[in-house]
Design a protein around this motif. Structure first.
Motif, PDB file in Angstrom:
ATOM      1  N   TYR A  77      -1.028  -2.746 -10.707  1.00  0.00           N
ATOM      2  CA  TYR A  77      -1.750  -3.929 -11.152  1.00  0.00           C
ATOM      3  C   TYR A  77      -2.337  -3.786 -12.535  1.00  0.00           C
ATOM      4  N   TYR A  80       0.520   0.874  -3.236  1.00  0.00           N
ATOM      5  CA  TYR A  80       0.750   0.202  -4.527  1.00  0.00           C
ATOM      6  C   TYR A  80       1.223   1.166  -5.618  1.00  0.00           C
ATOM      7  N   CYS A  97     -10.135  -2.618 -14.830  1.00  0.00           N
ATOM      8  CA  CYS A  97      -9.918  -3.082 -13.481  1.00  0.00           C
ATOM      9  C   CYS A  97      -9.146  -4.390 -13.522  1.00  0.00           C
ATOM     10  N   LEU A 101      -3.590   6.043  -1.584  1.00  0.00           N
ATOM     11  CA  LEU A 101      -4.463   5.189  -2.396  1.00  0.00           C
ATOM     12  C   LEU A 101      -5.227   6.028  -3.415  1.00  0.00           C
ATOM     13  N   GLU A 102      -5.478   7.311  -3.071  1.00  0.00           N
ATOM     14  CA  GLU A 102      -6.201   8.193  -3.991  1.00  0.00           C
ATOM     15  C   GLU A 102      -5.312   8.645  -5.141  1.00  0.00           C
ATOM     16  N   GLY A 110      -8.273  -7.985 -10.988  1.00  0.00           N
ATOM     17  CA  GLY A 110      -8.594  -8.652  -9.734  1.00  0.00           C
ATOM     18  C   GLY A 110      -8.059 -10.057  -9.753  1.00  0.00           C
ATOM     19  N   GLU A 149       0.832  -1.187   0.000  1.00  0.00           N
ATOM     20  CA  GLU A 149       0.000   0.000   0.000  1.00  0.00           C
ATOM     21  C   GLU A 149       0.872   1.244   0.000  1.00  0.00           C
ATOM     22  N   TYR A 159      -8.922   3.803 -14.226  1.00  0.00           N
ATOM     23  CA  TYR A 159      -8.679   2.547 -13.520  1.00  0.00           C
ATOM     24  C   TYR A 159      -9.554   2.501 -12.283  1.00  0.00           C
ATOM     25  N   ASN A 218     -13.585  -2.808  -5.435  1.00  0.00           N
ATOM     26  CA  ASN A 218     -13.933  -2.684  -4.031  1.00  0.00           C
ATOM     27  C   ASN A 218     -14.588  -3.985  -3.589  1.00  0.00           C
ATOM     28  N   GLU A 238     -10.550   0.739  -8.882  1.00  0.00           N
ATOM     29  CA  GLU A 238     -10.124  -0.217  -7.858  1.00  0.00           C
ATOM     30  C   GLU A 238     -11.310  -1.121  -7.556  1.00  0.00           C
ATOM     31  N   ASN A 287      -1.838   7.363  -6.524  1.00  0.00           N
ATOM     32  CA  ASN A 287      -0.656   6.515  -6.484  1.00  0.00           C
ATOM     33  C   ASN A 287       0.127   6.560  -7.800  1.00  0.00           C
TER      34      ASN A 287
END
Lengths: 524, 524
Positions: free
Chosen positions: A242, A208, A285, B29-30, A287, A206, A490, A494, A492, B32
């Motif tokens: 990612y 990231y 996205c 995180l907002e 995952g 984090e 992009y 959730n 994230e 990066n």
């Protein structure tokens, strides 16, 4: 499903190619502008005003070429944003001017040599990513990079690997690696960092944050790639930790950004990367879809290769199994696409139920227990290549169901976010070798991908390699990549209650709500 | 005459310096965005929208700096045309960030280490150009470069020379050569080509075409300069084979392009290079002024160094000689400025006549014959440092007269071409060590330079070094160099009848027309 390679047909790119033939007028007392500046000024004319810089090695090579070429020569350029470096010169039409496209895979690296003058593909080859010696996956390698000298070792392994295999590939075409002036490489964010020698530490932590988003053009020798002294390598940018350059290359090669209609592009692997959009917008996205889809987890799982089961048919009446293996030899194991086929056929034969559990009565004769877990004998000892039975356990099945459920949930979530139904998709593109092998009917049967008309599905093959090739053959491609990168939103993923509810619903075969899969004939 | 160095006073350049301190907000995180792109976006803000690229080595160094610098760091940039490369990063205000200015002389190379953060000059040193081993002058070296491996040898000699002396200079300031990120080098066109390893063949052959005009910024290590891995070297451009980067650096440092008034800049050597102009226009020419002005031809001639006669006074009544030598020791020889002083004093004492011939009666007691040529004993055996008399022959004198006549004719021709009289010149700048030592009164006396008020004359010292220093300290300087290069009109000196007539008239002392030199008291 056919591999789309219409973009790399010979001659398709000559209009805006990186190779330019120029005639250099001889200097005179009236105009004795230096040789280099004469060449640049000619090139700027033929290349729509691009600003040209000349590599030092080319400056040194010019006198000989100017003598032998009698004023005409082929110039090899490479660059972006209205600027290009003159990286190589050769006598006019002397032979192929090769460029090297690289698909920088975590497991496997694929190289393709193209003639940048004609657009022709000269040859392809691939090799195991030598970083695999250090760690099989991104995570292991990033941890290794934290050790003293670890990053340098990983960097040098991949650079040497590409150099050596590139040299072999060139030799196979009667060329020298010193003839290679341009390289384009697309990989995920971690592999890209390791190629550059950039610290990947924060990629997996984090918030990231990659060390670099857009490495752009580098001198090959600065990262240990052993081609022409002046050779440049274009490294595809990433959107985030990612969302890597491999996917940007995929979007480039899919042409989805040129279309009015909305398409989807899915890259299936341990990590599922999904893009949806058209010429005006792009939403992406990524995952975890689970390693089951790569055939990497089951005891019998293997990468696509000789002896891998790639197709399974089970007679719903007799429950007899029929296999097709790669190379047509006795089965050695099963690859990702084979697992999907197997699960779909087991389901249609009533051997697994809606909840993804083996049905003992239907599996009779093939069911054993392994460490107290039920397992199905897929191939008996006698019929396998190595004299060991190939087994598919309830645990393997559970893992596959989780993976397919995750994949479907991710697809559902992203379309939902942009306010679309699956039926709004004009094309559903599947990237990667995986995409070329899976049977969409089977993938639909287990509820991994939506139940769309089969004509919607397109396997794009190796889109990283294809995108990298486009950069070598079309001057506009790098600009497109930049546009794609800027355009993309992009999202994230959730993993909230709504996601979990969708995931739970998708853990049935094909789904809790069978109305979503009207084409699947659920056995009674 | 004082050396103009007002441009390099500490602190004068901090506004538009290449060193920038930036604070990098931590990723979240907002947001990066990758570290490299965060740094670039901060730098683009502080550097008026300059486009920033990041060197690979900096990319590798960033993680450590980001940790130790707690978000704030000093960035070292270098570039041109709205673009700069981030070549170095250091913790905030950790110490000097040195840049190296290089005067790439054919005979002598001068280095100056400056702190690019403060503009302070840290230290200077100089060394004989190691290419001198191969050939004393440009011509000999260009011929040598035609041999197999010759160019590479010359290139490597100068690169090693600069690397080694640069390392010593850095060490003397408590620094490592790895701390040097930026280098700026100015030299004549041939020396520049040899530094790059660019073929100088056509520099001395019709139509006198250099291989390259504007080499721009290169990676130091690409030409074998051993400083920071990411270090860049800016190589001054040339206007043509006979108008090099040294003179462009001189024009830059003279400030003549910033003025309304017309000034002249003269670089005296074997080749006299002359520029005249102001903020709107620049006219330049170069011509052979003869080696006599460098003190390179007479038997007693030497470069300015310990024991060189730099000043001569002759009592017009007693004809007694008085000398001032460099270092105040016994005379070893005479340098260029000393020769001019000597000739002027001999003339004023009536020992040479208007035609530049030794007057036997006036020279009595000092006159001997050497190979049937009259020669004057300047320093007797007893008074010289090495026990050998220092002689000045009629041949030496003839050579000097031709040189001074050529110089004056060149100056007259260029001013004539632009329709100006000498009296229109607000400043007459003399570049080079030579310019710092000559006595303008003596130079006027022999009719080498026009008879202007003494306040018009300014010795600029080492203008190559000064110009190179400006590039290191002011972001705008490279743009100015480009402007100067584009603005300049290079005039080929047409050695036609008119030129020869002017030359013949100038072969008198001070001139056939003494009215042109009203300040010179011609002895009766």
């Amino acid at each position: 499903m056919s591999t789309a390679n219409s973009n790399t047909e010979p001659g398709a790119h000559t209009k805006s190619a990186w190779v330019q033939t120029v005639e250099i007028p001889a200097p005179s007392l009236e105009n004795n502008t230096a040789f280099v500046e004469r060449v640049c000024s000619q090139l700027e004319k033929t290349m729509d005003g691009m600003k040209i810089s000349v590599d030092l090695e080319v400056l040194k090579a010019l006198p000989k070429i100017l003598r032998t070429g009698e004023g005409a020569m082929d110039c090899m350029l490479f660059g972006q944003g209205g600027e290009a470096a003159l990286v190589g010169v050769a006598p006019k039409k002397a032979g192929p001017l090769p460029g090297l496209a690289v698909d920088l895979g975590t497991t496997r690296v694929v190289l393709r040599l193209v003639d940048m003058r004609t657009g022709q593909i000269l040859k392809e080859s691939s090799f195991d990513n030598p970083q695999g010696r250090i760690g099989p996956d991104v995570l292991a390698r990033i941890h290794y990079a934290e050790q003293e000298g670890g990053l340098e070792e990983l960097q040098s392994l991949i650079a040497q690997g590409i150099s050596q295999e590139g040299a072999r590939l060139a030799a196979a075409c009667g060329l020298s690696p010193k003839d290679v002036y341009c390289v384009a490489a697309a990989g995920n964010t971690a592999m890209t960092h390791l190629l550059l020698g950039a610290d990947p530490y924060w990629i997996i932590r984090e918030p990231y944050t990659p060390m670099v988003n857009s490495p752009g053009f580098l001198k090959c020798r600065d990262i240990g790639l052993d081609f022409a002294k002046s050779a440049r390598v274009y490294v595809f940018p990433n959107v985030g930790s990612y969302f890597g350059g491999d996917l940007l290359a995929g979007i480039l090669s899919s042409d989805m950004v040129c279309k009015e209609d909305v398409s989807m592009l899915v890259d299936v692997g341990t990590n599922a990367e999904v893009v949806v959009g058209n010429k005006d917008w792009l939403m992406a996205c990524a995952g975890a879809a689970g390693p089951a889809l790569e055939g990497g987890v089951t005891a019998m799982g293997m990468l696509a290769g000789p002896g891998a089961i790639e197709k399974v048919r089970i007679d719903p009446q007799t429950r007899e199994f029929a296999f097709q293996t790669i190379g047509g030899i006795k089965p050695v194991g099963i690859c990702g696409s084979g697992v999907i086929d197997l699960a779909a056929q087991l389901f249609l034969a009533g051997m697994i139920d809606l909840r993804g559990k083996l049905v003992p009565t239907a599996c009779e004769g093939r069911l054993i227990e392994l460490d107290e877990i039920p397992a199905l004998i897929i191939v008996s000892e006698e019929d396998s290549a190595n004299g060991r039975a190939l087994l598919f356990s309830q645990a393997d099945l559970d893992s596959l169901v989780r993976s397919k459920a995750a994949m479907y949930t991710i697809l559902r979530t992203i379309t939902n976010t942009v306010g679309l139904a699956f039926t709004d998709l004009a094309e559903f593109n599947i990237a990667g070798t995986f995409g070329s092998y899976i049977d969409p009917v089977s993938a639909i049967t287990i509820g991994m991908i939506p139940d769309l008309p089969l004509s919607t599905y397109k396997a794009l093959g190796n889109t990283s390699l294809e995108g990298a090739t486009q950069v070598l053959l079309q001057r506009e491609a790098v600009g497109f990549v930049r546009e794609i990168r800027e355009k993309i939103t992009y999202m994230e993923l959730n993993v909230n209650q709504e996601f979990m509810n969708r995931f739970s619903a998708a853990k049935f075969i094909p789904h809790t709500n069978p109305a979503l899969f009207p084409s699947v004939k659920i056995p009674q």
